[in-house]
Design a protein around this motif. Structure first.
Motif, short mmCIF file in Angstrom:
data_model
loop_
_atom_site.label_atom_id
_atom_site.label_comp_id
_atom_site.label_asym_id
_atom_site.label_seq_id
_atom_site.Cartn_x
_atom_site.Cartn_y
_atom_site.Cartn_z
N HIS B 71 0.89 -1.38 -0.03
CA HIS B 71 0.16 0.09 -0.06
C HIS B 71 0.66 1.56 0.14
O HIS B 71 0.32 1.92 -0.59
CB HIS B 71 -0.88 -0.21 1.09
CG HIS B 71 -1.83 -0.85 0.71
ND1 HIS B 71 -3.16 -0.93 0.39
CD2 HIS B 71 -1.87 -2.20 1.16
CE1 HIS B 71 -4.11 -2.33 0.55
NE2 HIS B 71 -3.15 -2.96 1.08
N VAL B 72 2.07 1.31 0.62
CA VAL B 72 2.99 2.39 0.66
C VAL B 72 3.20 2.29 -0.51
O VAL B 72 3.64 3.18 -1.41
CB VAL B 72 4.25 2.07 2.13
CG1 VAL B 72 5.16 2.97 1.89
CG2 VAL B 72 3.48 1.87 3.28
N SER B 102 -6.32 -3.18 -9.52
CA SER B 102 -6.80 -1.67 -9.47
C SER B 102 -6.03 -0.61 -9.33
O SER B 102 -5.98 0.61 -9.82
CB SER B 102 -8.70 -1.78 -8.40
OG SER B 102 -9.12 -3.26 -9.30
N SER B 103 -5.41 -0.46 -8.04
CA SER B 103 -5.04 0.61 -7.27
C SER B 103 -3.51 0.78 -7.98
O SER B 103 -3.08 2.27 -8.39
CB SER B 103 -4.38 -0.09 -5.74
OG SER B 103 -3.88 1.35 -5.22
N PHE B 104 -2.81 -0.14 -8.11
CA PHE B 104 -1.60 -0.15 -9.35
C PHE B 104 -1.93 0.68 -10.54
O PHE B 104 -0.96 1.15 -10.93
CB PHE B 104 -0.90 -1.39 -9.15
CG PHE B 104 0.32 -2.35 -8.43
CD1 PHE B 104 -0.30 -1.35 -6.60
CD2 PHE B 104 1.27 -2.45 -8.32
CE1 PHE B 104 0.40 -1.64 -5.33
CE2 PHE B 104 1.93 -3.35 -6.76
CZ PHE B 104 1.66 -2.42 -5.51
N LYS B 105 -3.13 0.26 -11.33
CA LYS B 105 -3.39 0.00 -13.07
C LYS B 105 -3.26 1.45 -12.74
O LYS B 105 -3.28 2.46 -13.62
CB LYS B 105 -4.46 -0.98 -12.83
CG LYS B 105 -4.59 -1.24 -14.34
CD LYS B 105 -5.54 -1.88 -14.82
CE LYS B 105 -5.34 -2.33 -16.93
NZ LYS B 105 -6.51 -3.28 -16.94
N GLU C 197 -17.03 -1.78 -3.56
CA GLU C 197 -17.05 -1.06 -3.83
C GLU C 197 -15.37 -0.95 -3.68
O GLU C 197 -14.72 0.57 -4.21
CB GLU C 197 -17.73 -0.54 -2.25
CG GLU C 197 -17.96 0.41 -1.66
CD GLU C 197 -18.47 0.96 -0.92
OE1 GLU C 197 -18.55 2.08 0.11
OE2 GLU C 197 -18.43 -0.32 0.19
N LYS C 198 -14.14 -1.18 -2.45
CA LYS C 198 -13.38 -1.02 -2.65
C LYS C 198 -12.00 -1.06 -3.84
O LYS C 198 -11.51 0.37 -4.27
CB LYS C 198 -12.34 -2.22 -1.39
CG LYS C 198 -13.13 -1.83 -0.16
CD LYS C 198 -12.47 -3.07 0.80
CE LYS C 198 -12.30 -3.75 2.12
NZ LYS C 198 -12.11 -4.24 2.60
N VAL C 206 -7.75 6.48 -5.50
CA VAL C 206 -7.64 6.12 -4.02
C VAL C 206 -6.94 5.16 -3.59
O VAL C 206 -7.13 4.48 -3.64
CB VAL C 206 -9.48 6.44 -3.55
CG1 VAL C 206 -9.40 5.89 -2.11
CG2 VAL C 206 -10.04 6.81 -3.97
N LEU C 207 -5.39 5.70 -2.89
CA LEU C 207 -4.61 4.99 -2.33
C LEU C 207 -5.21 3.85 -1.08
O LEU C 207 -7.05 4.63 -0.11
CB LEU C 207 -3.56 5.98 -2.06
CG LEU C 207 -3.01 6.28 -3.22
CD1 LEU C 207 -2.01 7.52 -2.30
CD2 LEU C 207 -2.42 5.52 -3.71
N GLY C 208 -4.87 2.77 -1.58
CA GLY C 208 -4.96 2.18 0.06
C GLY C 208 -4.88 2.91 1.36
O GLY C 208 -5.39 2.27 2.59
N LEU C 209 -3.63 3.79 1.30
CA LEU C 209 -3.37 4.11 2.16
C LEU C 209 -4.03 5.24 3.16
O LEU C 209 -4.72 5.35 4.28
CB LEU C 209 -2.12 5.23 2.37
CG LEU C 209 -0.72 3.95 1.46
CD1 LEU C 209 -0.16 5.43 1.16
CD2 LEU C 209 -0.07 3.94 3.08
N ASP C 210 -5.26 5.60 2.18
CA ASP C 210 -5.92 6.79 2.30
C ASP C 210 -7.30 5.83 2.86
O ASP C 210 -7.99 6.01 3.74
CB ASP C 210 -6.21 7.97 2.40
CG ASP C 210 -4.84 8.42 1.71
OD1 ASP C 210 -4.64 9.24 2.37
OD2 ASP C 210 -4.81 8.82 0.35
#
Lengths: 227, 227, 227, 227, 227, 227
Positions: B71-72, B102-105, C197-198, C206-210
């Motif tokens: 996540h970091v 999803s986040s990385f993309k 949703e996530k 949106v970052l997992g960090l947040d």
């Protein structure tokens, strides 16, 4: 004993027609037909799914990280052959790629069995040149030390003499000694015939327990049913 | 030495255009072009066949069974990056799945190289987000212990500095240091050009023995032909 | 303790409807929902990509190289079952092939989980009978020594009681004890709802960090950012 | 990036006195003192029990099955050095035996760390020349292809720069970067001091739960005791 | 199912006298006496040669790289116990060293069986505290995540309930369920008695073929002698 | 091809005096003397340190988990033989223990080489009966299925014909074909003579670079020294 630095030009290949016909039965049936021997270790995997081939073995022994002898063996390939490559020690380097595959294919090879690594697998798949290997690796090799061609080799635990028949598919790779190739073909044919009938029975719900008359020997061995 | 608990925000990425162009040559050619170094171990396999990418490395070091730092690292990704994840010890847990993908993309990552496990491979395949990993595993991880981001790491046996270029395809994963990325691109281009010509010759039946003038050095090394 | 030579005919299967519904969540979500336990080792791989099943376990324990008990277990299969086969020692022989698959399918089995080898994978793929195994091997087996059916077994590191629910897909194989199957189904459903949703949030950048409010705990744990 | 075919003659060795003093703490304490990084993989095992050494690294990179560079590195050894040998791919051949050990010892080497195989272990044991290796193997090697000496290498998963400090004992092998060697020595000394006191307390029956005040954090994490 | 975050304080230990007496027979005889079940995988090796112990199991489940629960289990040890430590995934980190050994020994533990790594093996050997582990590793662990104590665990492929009897020696580790410990002791005694006599006969040159009357069943199975 | 169910009574053993004399040179020197072939895989390890034997091979092939044929081979042992046991598939079960060792020793066997597991290692060590095996395991085996005796086998990757010479020590196991045993003995003697002289030179500080005149070929290969 392994001889290093020699190339045997004249080998006695198993009958070409027998060698070709074994493919259709697949490695599992052929292995059974031979009496459950001659199978390579299960770490040998095809680089793509669906290839099923058989042919006569030309063999090559190499040193780790050195693929010089693959160029030497290329000249000894005849149409219908499968190259069987052993390494003197466990090694996953990428000994073989699309250039050598072009050469092997041009010589009539039906595939490669290598107890080492293979690369360019995307191109090899597009070419339809099947390889069974212990690894996939981009690592190239040097050309510095001699091995041998067409001597008996141990490849992935199986003894392969030049001229033996190799049968390879998604289940693995089996080596059929030339001397028993024809007998194995007959045994495999017979076995396969039986299998069709058995499959139909089992698919209809008949149990193997009954079809193979296992209930009595199981009871004799002491099997107990508990409700 | 590894520093734990630090995130380097500013790293010197290799030239983006060079980094992008290396993909087309594939890991085998690039590995050769670099002098046969920088390759990750062969246990690193793509979760699906056919992906071929290159990009600049952002690195992350994690503890076994703990994916907190993924996540970091997400925040440090820039378009064109490939995340390279090392673990402090051999571990196959499923550090990465479809949520993180999803986040990385969304951040512009082109893929993930992880010396651990990956899960949700069906979804990742549908998303077209390529991952090279040492294992596939449903096992989730905790978020309890710090690692680091953008420090030099050893991933699957290869040293990767942040900003280096990663080239990954079906043959494996290679790391090209930023300082030699451009030279490697040139060498790879030159190599590839030659390969087309060689392939045609070999496909026409010319032997490598002749094309590479190997007969003399083989004889000199003592190779004997026996009829 | 393992009992050898016994077949338990009456086992308490987990609720059929619960057992069936778990498949849709997949092994990763189910594993999380259970609290990250019950997963088989990552060497257990599907023979083909894309199968995703769940069902109630009938178990069988066999000796290495001996598949006699697979015929015994066949009779104990009820529609909706998945056979879980453990071996008393590490062994990769091909215990299972298309004939037994025909029989298992006729009895209503949804698949096989075997801590040994499997063969005839091309035919099994065509039949759509999914198998998760530790190896693919042409090597046949004998029928000479008793094992047991429907006793608790350890398969690929996971404890499986007869009647437990098995969930298997491309990510691996997880065993859900019958007693917690319903609770796991609820937990998995809830988890899955959240995941949609996530995923959308993360895909939007949106970052997992947040999203997970990780910045504070990371800082507390001592994470330092260096520019 | 690895450079092949080069020998760096002048390397910056960590302080000799620091390098020597680290041995007494052993690899486990040193590894902790460094922050739990820098450890080689656990497959690296000593050829005999009881050796405990530390010294400055001279490094060598070799090709699989080729020990030519061990003769090159011998000339670069200074008293107090430990040779660290990496191979470009996984390989278990016997690169090192009693002849090279005689040479290394004559040059003042304190031991060898090799990510390959070692042979003549009986003689090496009699000589008291300690080796940590991934395998023991009678297989000899060729002398045909260049590697490098005193470049940074990845050995058994750990990054080693020439001049770093190596600490090796029955628990394994750790690499301490030269820049932090002195700080690590201090940290290890401090740690060791504490350990003696802790050991006495624990041996007297005091629980770690109390000595480390773990009861509260465990309860906070949710640990439940059930009678 | 594994429960995480729980400690069972009251477990039903097998009879202490039976548990103690089993050691003398060793793991091989006990394993036979139980019907050849309950053995841990062969990668579990003693850290020093010659230890032979038995005792009642207290169990602990840990996360990879996290040894927090070893401090929790220490409090549950009673004299005559052997700690059996399982990890939720394959992991070789050094969970256990001389400090914990001092604590375990003070509580009366006879040894440790751990499906992970162990360190400080030189000190443990000097202390005479035997450990069977899957690896030796200097790598330390964190204390961040809960596991459980005295729940049933799968350790190195064997199911162990708290209170079962563990028998461990140079040949390996076997788990005897509490319910059959006494019967196993009787069977082992009987077996051992026979073995002395058999050994004498065989040492005098009598063949097993004759002593066990194997010639007839071998002939019946089809064995052929060829001169 | 392997024949199953046969026992060859009359095999041509290599010259007894040659077979006996090879032990003194050890497996590494013999392996070199043969041209670096014939070595078993490095997973074959002695059950205790220090044994060094040679003798003529009697071979046996067994099924996994079934040691019936070890009783059959016992009768074929003559003084000076070493039993070489191959298994048809990878298997670590404990095929061999102190009872069979008593029998083998009474028949004059000098040791056992087994590509499977061994047990009772403490007793075997006390008896001074050396075994090289792939594993140590308490797991017993059944006596249900035929294998063969004195057929050619592949054991741990090496081809062994009945009557070949086996040389085994702490470095590993090598098989010397009967036909070249005498020549190998001569080559080994010559090699050993040279080694003593070389060792002395190297121990005095002479470098291999000079002793073997390597500086010129290294320079020719392109080695560069950088100050």
């Amino acid at each position: 004993m392994y001889e290093l630095g020699v190339v045997y030009r004249n080998i006695q290949r198993a009958d070409a027609s027998v060698a070709e016909k074994l493919a259709v039965f697949g490695s599992a049936t052929v292995h059974e037909a031979m009496g459950r021997v001659g199978l390579m270790k299960t770490y040998m995997r095809p680089i793509y799914v669906g290839a099923q081939v058989s042919g006569t073995a030309v063999t090559v022994l190499m040193q780790p990280g050195d693929n010089w002898m693959l160029h030497v063996v290329a000249e000894q390939i005849k149409p219908g052959d499968i190259v069987v490559a052993a390494i003197t020690t466990d090694n996953t380097d990428g000994f073989f790629g699309d250039l050598l595959a072009s050469s092997f294919k041009a010589r009539g090879a039906r595939g490669l069995i290598i107890d080492g690594g293979c690369r360019d697998v995307k191109t090899l798949t597009e070419m339809g040149f099947p390889v069974w290997s212990r690894a996939i690796s981009s690592k190239g090799t040097v050309k510095a030390t001699l091995g041998s061609v067409n001597i008996p080799v141990v490849c992935a635990g199986a003894l392969v003499h030049p001229g033996d028949v190799i049968v390879a598919d998604d289940d693995g790779v089996v080596c059929v000694p030339g001397a028993v190739a024809e007998a194995t073909l007959h045994a495999a044919s017979k076995r396969e015939a039986n299998e069709g009938e058995k499959r139909a029975k089992l698919a209809s719900g008949v149990l193997g327990l009954d079809m193979y008359s296992m209930r009595e020997p199981l009871a004799k061995a002491g099997l107990r049913y508990i409700d």
